[in-house]
Design an enzyme around this catalytic site. Structure first.
Site, PDB file in Angstrom:
ATOM      1  CG  HIS A 656     -11.474  33.497  32.150  1.00 11.05           C
ATOM      2  ND1 HIS A 656     -11.875  33.951  30.914  1.00 11.05           N
ATOM      3  CD2 HIS A 656     -12.491  33.775  32.994  1.00 11.05           C
ATOM      4  CE1 HIS A 656     -13.089  34.495  31.014  1.00 11.05           C
ATOM      5  NE2 HIS A 656     -13.475  34.393  32.279  1.00 11.05           N
ATOM      6  CG  ASP A 711      -9.910  33.076  28.223  1.00 11.04           C
ATOM      7  OD1 ASP A 711      -9.892  31.979  28.819  1.00 11.04           O
ATOM      8  OD2 ASP A 711     -10.657  34.024  28.540  1.00 11.04           O
ATOM      9  N   GLY A 803     -20.238  36.335  33.779  1.00 10.63           N
ATOM     10  CA  GLY A 803     -21.169  35.208  33.646  1.00 10.63           C
ATOM     11  C   GLY A 803     -21.387  34.804  32.200  1.00 10.63           C
ATOM     12  CB  SER A 805     -16.535  34.166  30.966  1.00 10.63           C
ATOM     13  OG  SER A 805     -16.011  35.440  31.110  1.00 10.63           O
ATOM     14  N   GLY A 806     -16.862  32.380  28.280  1.00 14.98           N
ATOM     15  CA  GLY A 806     -16.869  31.014  27.753  1.00 14.98           C
ATOM     16  C   GLY A 806     -17.957  30.809  26.715  1.00 14.98           C
TER      17      GLY A 806
HETATM   18  C1  4AZ Z   1     -16.571  38.350  32.852  1.00 15.97           C
HETATM   19  O1  4AZ Z   1     -16.233  38.743  33.963  1.00 15.97           O
HETATM   20  C2  4AZ Z   1     -16.597  39.334  31.736  1.00 15.97           C
HETATM   21  N1  4AZ Z   1     -17.374  43.308  28.839  1.00 15.97           N
HETATM   22  C3  4AZ Z   1     -16.825  38.919  30.453  1.00 15.97           C
HETATM   23  C4  4AZ Z   1     -16.860  39.837  29.427  1.00 15.97           C
HETATM   24  C5  4AZ Z   1     -16.677  41.152  29.677  1.00 15.97           C
HETATM   25  C6  4AZ Z   1     -16.452  41.609  30.942  1.00 15.97           C
HETATM   26  C7  4AZ Z   1     -16.420  40.686  31.990  1.00 15.97           C
HETATM   27  C8  4AZ Z   1     -16.721  42.136  28.520  1.00 15.97           C
HETATM   28  O2  4AZ Z   1     -16.899  37.181  32.647  1.00 15.97           O
END
Ligand code: 4AZ
Length: 855
Positions: A656, A711, A803, A805-806
Site C-alpha cells: 500500500h 499487502d 509512517g 507501514s511496511g
Molecule cells: C498507517 O497509516 C498505519 N495501528 C499503520 C498501522 C496502523 C495504523 C495506521 C496500526 O501507516
C-alpha cells in the site's frame, strides 16, 4: 622347569619322580619355590606346612613394608602440602601524612619517586615484620604510583605463605594499620604513615603489578579532553593474553570524568573472558572498582564514569585470543562537586543523581530538602531508577541507596511514586566506595491531599491513572490496585478465581491471563486431553505420536525428537523434499534435515551488539538494535514508509506504500530513496548510514487496495548494501513457521508516536503480543483475511501508527535470531482499545518472496 610344574597336578607318582629329580638338584639353594614343589612325597605334608609358614612370614613382611611406606608417604604428602608455599600478592595503598606531593612523583623514573618509594618499601617491611601473622611470610613490595593527599602511595606486596596459613594472612592483611616507627629506623624518621590497607589481588591482575609493556600514564590538561585507546584500535584487534593499564590523573582537588565512546571486547562469559575494569584508585583492588565491562556496547549506551578523587585506573585483561577492536575512551578533569543535593521549592521540579545519565561517582552523599506550597502535599515520581550492585543482590540496601521517610530504595525499579503527608519531603542518596550505576531521574509534584488525582483513579502506589483503566483486566497500577475490588461485568468480562476481571474473549486462549490459570481451566477440552492450536481436543497419548492428530500439526510441533512426516502446509519441507515433524526448525542451530538444508542461508536475524541499553525516556531504540530496519523516503515528502532488509539487494515492505495517487506515481522506483543503518531521521548523512535508490518495486499481484489483502511488496536496490554492525538482514520465516497467540514480538519504526501526532526522529520500538485470529476477527469483523495477523494489546497503548507501514515485525526465536513475522499494514487508528494493529503474515507469502527475489 616349566614342564615339571605342569605335571604337578596330575598324580602323586609323577610328583615323586619329580621330587627325586629335584633332590638331586637340592644343593641348589637358590629358591624357596623349588623346595616347596619337589620334596619327597612321604614328608610332603610337613614340608608343605613349613613352606606355607614361610609364605605367611614373607607376606606379612611385604604387607608391613607396604603399610609403612604408605604411612610415611601420607605423612610426607600431608606435611608437604600443608607447608607447600603459595605466592600471594596483595595490592594496597597508604597515606604519608607529612609529605607534600610534587610533580616528580608522577614519573616513576624520577629519583624523587625512587627515593620515596624505597622509604615506603622500608616502612612496609617494618610494618609487616611487626605483625606475627604476616612477618614470617613477607617477601617484598613494590610501589606503582603516588597521588595527592598528602601523598598516597599505591603498592603491591608479595608473601610466600604455607597453604594452611593463607586464610589467616588474608585476614591479617585486610585490617587497616597505622604505622608508628621506632627510633632505630633512622631513614624513616619523621615519615608518618596511616591508613595502610591491602586486598588480595585478582589472580588475573597479578601480572600487571610488574609488567610495564602495556602501561600508560595520562594527565588531563586544563580545559582539554584526553583520548586513549586499546593498542591497535581501531585497525587491529587488541593483543591476546594482554595485561594493560591506564593511569589517569587530574590536578589536585579535581575529579575525573571518563567515557568509553566505543566499546567492543570479547563477549562476557563465566571464566576466562576479556575484561575492562575501572577503579576509583590507582590500585586495582575490588573495594575501589567502579565498573567491570566486557562484550559490546552500542554507541548510544551511556558509559560515563566519575571519580571521587583526581585519579582513576583502567585495566584490560585479556584471556582469550578472540579478535575484537577494543575501546576508545576520553577523559577530562572537572571541579569536585562542592554540594550535592540542596533545597528545592515551588509546585514542581526535577532532580537527579550527580552527572546523570552518567554513572554517579562513588563515595558521595546528597540530600534534597523539598518543599511545595504550604496547602499542598508533595510526592516524588522516580521516572528512572538504577542503583544496581553488580555482584550481590542486597535486600536491605546496604550499598548504594535512596532514603525517603526512613525507607530505603535500591536496585533497578520501574517508575514509582513516594508521597509525603505534608508539603515537605527529604530525599537522601548514598553511594559507597565501589561500583556505581546510572542513578535516578525524578520529579517532585505538589498535590491536594483530599484529591491526589483530580478526575483520575489513584493507585495505591500514588500513581494517577485514567478512570477507564479501572477493572479492565490490565494492571495499570504496578501493584494491581486498579484491578482489585472490582465487580466484573458478566456480559463482557470473566471473573477469575482470584476475583480479577478479564475480557471474556481471553478465556481459553491458551494464556494464563488471570494469573491463577482459572481462565484456562474450563475450556472445552476435558482433563488429560490436549488442546490443539485450532481448538480441537485430542487425547494426551496422541501428542508426539508421529501423527498429525490435530490436523494443524500442533500436537507434533514441540516434540523432543524429530522425524519425517507426510508433507502438509503445516510441515517444514527440507530441500530433498522430506518433511519434518518439528515446527520452526529453520536456522535454530540444530541440523534437522538429513541434507542440512534447514540450517542453510542462516546469516540473518542477528544483531552485532551483545548489550542493549535500558529504554531511557520512552521507547527509543539503540543504534544497531534493528539493523534490518529501513527508512523509505520520497523526495520532498521525507520518510513515508518502513521496510526490512532481507539480503544485500532486496527489501520487503507493504504494497500500500506504492499505490499511485492523483499527481504522484508512488509505484515509480525512481521516486524513492532507501536509508539503511539509520537511527535518527535528522542524521541521514551520519557515519554508517547507506543510501540507495531502487531498480524495481514489485507489489503483490493480488494486493487489494480496498481490503489491504496481500499487502506486501519487494524492492530491489540499485546497488547492494554493505553489511555492517548497523546493517544486517532479518531471517524470513518458512511458510510453515508459526507465531502462536501470546508470543511477544517487536514492532519498530519512525511513525507517529500518537494517533494524529507526528513522526519520531529516533527509531522507536514497541513490544506487542500476537492475538488469537478468532478473537481478532471478532474485534475487526469482516475485515481479516488469512494473510493478516493481529498483534498488539487489546488494552491498546502500544501499536504501530502512520509512517510505520511496511516496517518489520521482528520475532525472536530460540532467544537469539530474529524472523520477519509480519509487515506493518493497517489498523483502526492507533493504540486504541480492542483495535490491535494488523500485519501482513509473511510466512504465508514466503514462496512469493522467493519467486520474486530468489532470497
Ligand atoms: C498507517 O497509516 C498505519 N495501528 C499503520 C498501522 C496502523 C495504523 C495506521 C496500526 O501507516
Amino acid at each position: 622347569m616349566k614342564s615339571n610344574r605342569a605335571q604337578k597336578g596330575k598324580g602323586g607318582k609323577k610328583e615323586l619322580d619329580a621330587g627325586l629329580k629335584y633332590s638331586h638338584q637340592s644343593q641348589n639353594v637358590n629358591g624357596f619355590e623349588e623346595g616347596v614343589e619337589f620334596l619327597p612325597a612321604n614328608n610332603s605334608r610337613k614340608v608343605e606346612k613349613r613352606g606355607s609358614k614361610r609364605w605367611i612370614v614373607l607376606l606379612a613382611v611385604v604387607i608391613f613394608i607396604f603399610l609403612l611406606s604408605l604411612m610415611v608417604g601420607t605423612l610426607v604428602w600431608h606435611f608437604n602440602s600443608q607447608n607447600a608455599r603459595v605466592q600471594k600478592i596483595f595490592n594496597g595503598f597508604l597515606r604519608i601524612t607529612n609529605e607534600n606531593f610534587i610533580d616528580a612523583y608522577e614519573n616513576s623514573n624520577s629519583t624523587e619517586f625512587a627515593s620515596l618509594a624505597s622509604k615506603v618499601k622500608e616502612a612496609l617491611k617494618f610494618l609487616y615484620n611487626g605483625i606475627p601473622a604476616l612477618g614470617p611470610f613477607y617477601k617484598e613490595s613494590g610501589v606503582t604510583a603516588f597521588s595527592e593527599g598528602s601523598v598516597i602511595a599505591y603498592y603491591w606486596s608479595e608473601f610466600s605463605v604455607p597453604q594452611y596459613m593463607v586464610e589467616e594472612v588474608e585476614r591479617a592483611i585486610s585490617k587497616e594499620y597505622v604505622l608508628s616507627l621506632p627510633p632505630r629506623s633512622r631513614s624513616l624518621q619523621s615519615f608518618n604513615i596511616d591508613s595502610v590497607v591491602a586486598f588480595p589481588t585478582d589472580a588475573r591482575t597479578a601480572q600487571t603489578t610488574r609488567d610495564n609493556s602495556c602501561s600508560f600514564s595520562l594527565h588531563a590538561r586544563y580545559g582539554e579532553v584526553t583520548r586513549f585507546t586499546t593498542p591497535g584500535f581501531p585497525d587491529s584487534p587488541y593483543p591476546a593474553r594482554a595485561r594493560c593499564q591506564w593511569v589517569l590523573r587530574g590536578d589536585a582537588d579535581l575529579v575525573l570524568s571518563l567515557t568509553f565512546q566505543t566499546f567492543d571486547v570479547a563477549a562476557c562469559d563465566d571464566y576466562g573472558s576479556d575484561v575492562v575494569m575501572v577503579y576509583d584508585s590507582l590500585s586495582p583492588v575490588e573495594p575501589r572498582a567502579v565498573v567491570q565491562l566486557c562484550g559490546t556496547y552500542p554507541p548510544s549506551y551511556n558509559l560515563t564514569f566519575l571519580s571521587s578523587q583526581n585519579v582513576m585506573l583502567v585495566t584490560l585483561i585479556t584471556n582469550t585470543v578472540r579478535r575484537h577492536p577494543g575501546f576508545k575512551a576520553v577523559f577530562f578533569q572537572l571541579p569536585k562537586m562542592t554540594e550535592c543535593g540542596g533545597r528545592l521549592t515551588g509546585a514542581q521540579g526535577t532532580f537527579s543523581t550527580p552527572y546523570y545519565p552518567g554513572h554517579y561517582p562513588p563515595n558521595i552523599d546528597c540530600t534534597w530538602d523539598i518543599e511545595v506550597p504550604r496547602d499542598k502535599n508533595v510526592k516524588i515520581r522516580f521516572k528512572l531508577f538504577y542503583l544496581v550492585e553488580p555482584h550481590k543482590i542486597l535486600r536491605n540496601c546496604t550499598k548504594d541507596y535512596v532514603e525517603i521517610n526512613g525507607e530505603k530504595f535500591c536496585g533497578e525499579k520501574p517508575q514509582f511514586v513516594v508521597s509525603s503527608k505534608s508539603n515537605k519531603i527529604t530525599v537522601r542518596f548514598h553511594s559507597d566506595e565501589s561500583y556505581t550505576d546510572t542513578g535516578f531521574f525524578a520529579e517532585y509534584l505538589s498535590y491536594d491531599s483530599r484529591d491526589p488525582c483530580p478526575g483520575m483513579f489513584t493507585c495505591k502506589t500514588g500513581r494517577c491513572i485514567n478512570n477507564t483503566l479501572r477493572c479492565d483486566g490490565w494492571a495499570d497500577c504496578t501493584d494491581y490496585s486498579d484491578e482489585l475490588g472490582c465487580v466484573c461485568n458478566s456480559t463482557y468480562q470473566f471473573t477469575c478465581k482470584n476475583k480479577l476481571c478479564k475480557p471474556l474473549y481471553w478465556v481459553c486462549d491458551g494464556l494464563n491471563d488471570c494469573g491463577d490459570n482459572s481462565d484456562e481451566q474450563q475450556c472445552s477440552c476435558p482433563a488429560h486431553t490436549f488442546r490443539c492450536g485450532n481448538g480441537k481436543c485430542i487425547s494426551e497419548s496422541q501428542k508426539c505420536n508421529k501423527q498429525d492428530n490435530c490436523g494443524d500439526g500442533s500436537d507434533e510441533a514441540g516434540c523432543e525428537s524429530v522425524w519425517t512426516v507426510p508433507c502438509t502446509t503445516h510441515t517444514y519441507k527440507c530441500l530433498d523434499g522430506v518433511c519434518l515433524s518439528k515446527g520452526n526448525p529453520e536456522c535454530d542451530g540444530k541440523s534437522d534435515c538429513s541434507d542440512g538444508s534447514d540450517e542453510k542461508n542462516c546469516d540473518c536475524g542477528l544483531r552485532s551488539f551483545s548489550k542493549q541499553s535500558r529504554i531511557v525516556g520512552g521507547q527509543n531504540s539503540d543504534v544497531g538494535e534493528w539493523p534490518w530496519q529501513v527508512s523509505l523516503h520520497v523526495e520532498g515528502q521525507g520518510h513515508l514508509c518502513g521496510a526490512s532488509l532481507i539480503s544485500s539487494t532486496w527489501l520487503v515492505s507493504a504494497a500500500h506504500c506504492f499505490v499511485d495517487e492523483p499527481g504522484i506515481r508512488y509505484s515509480d522506483p525512481t521516486l524513492w530513496k532507501a536509508y539503511m543503518g539509520l537511527h535518527d531521521q535528522s542524521q541521514r548523512s551520519a557515519k554508517g548510514v547507506q543510501e540507495r535508490g531502487f531498480k524495481q518495486i514489485i507489489s503483490h499481484e493480488a494486493f487489494n487496495d480496498f481490503t489491504f489483502d496481500y499487502d506486501i511488496a519487494v524492492l530491489e536496490l540499485d546497488k547492494p548494501v554493505e553489511f555492517s554492525s548497523v546493517i544486517r538482514p532479518i531471517c524470513l520465516p518458512d511458510s510453515s513457521h508459526t507465531f502462536p497467540a501470546g508470543k511477544t514480538i517487536w514492532v519498530t519504526g519512525w511513525g507517529h508516536t500518537k494517533e494524529g501526532g507526528t513522526g519520531a526522529l529516533i527509531l522507536q520500538k514497541g513490544e506487542i503480543r500476537v492475538i488469537n485470529q478468532t478473537i481478532c476477527e471478532s474485534l475487526l469483523p469482516n475485515q481479516l483475511t488469512p494473510r493478516m495477523m493481529c498483534v498488539g494489546f487489546l488494552n491498546g497503548g502500544v501499536d504501530a501508527c502512520q509512517g510505520d507501514s511496511g516496517g518489520p515485525l521482528s520475532s525472536v526465536e530460540d532467544d537469539e535470531r530474529m524472523f520477519l513475522a509480519g509487515v506493518v499494514s493497517w489498523g483502526e487508528g492507533c493504540a486504541r482499545r480492542n483495535k490491535p494493529g494488523v500485519y501482513t503474515r509473511v510466512s504465508l507469502l514466503r514462496d512469493w518472496i522467493r519467486k520474486k527475489t530468489g532470497v
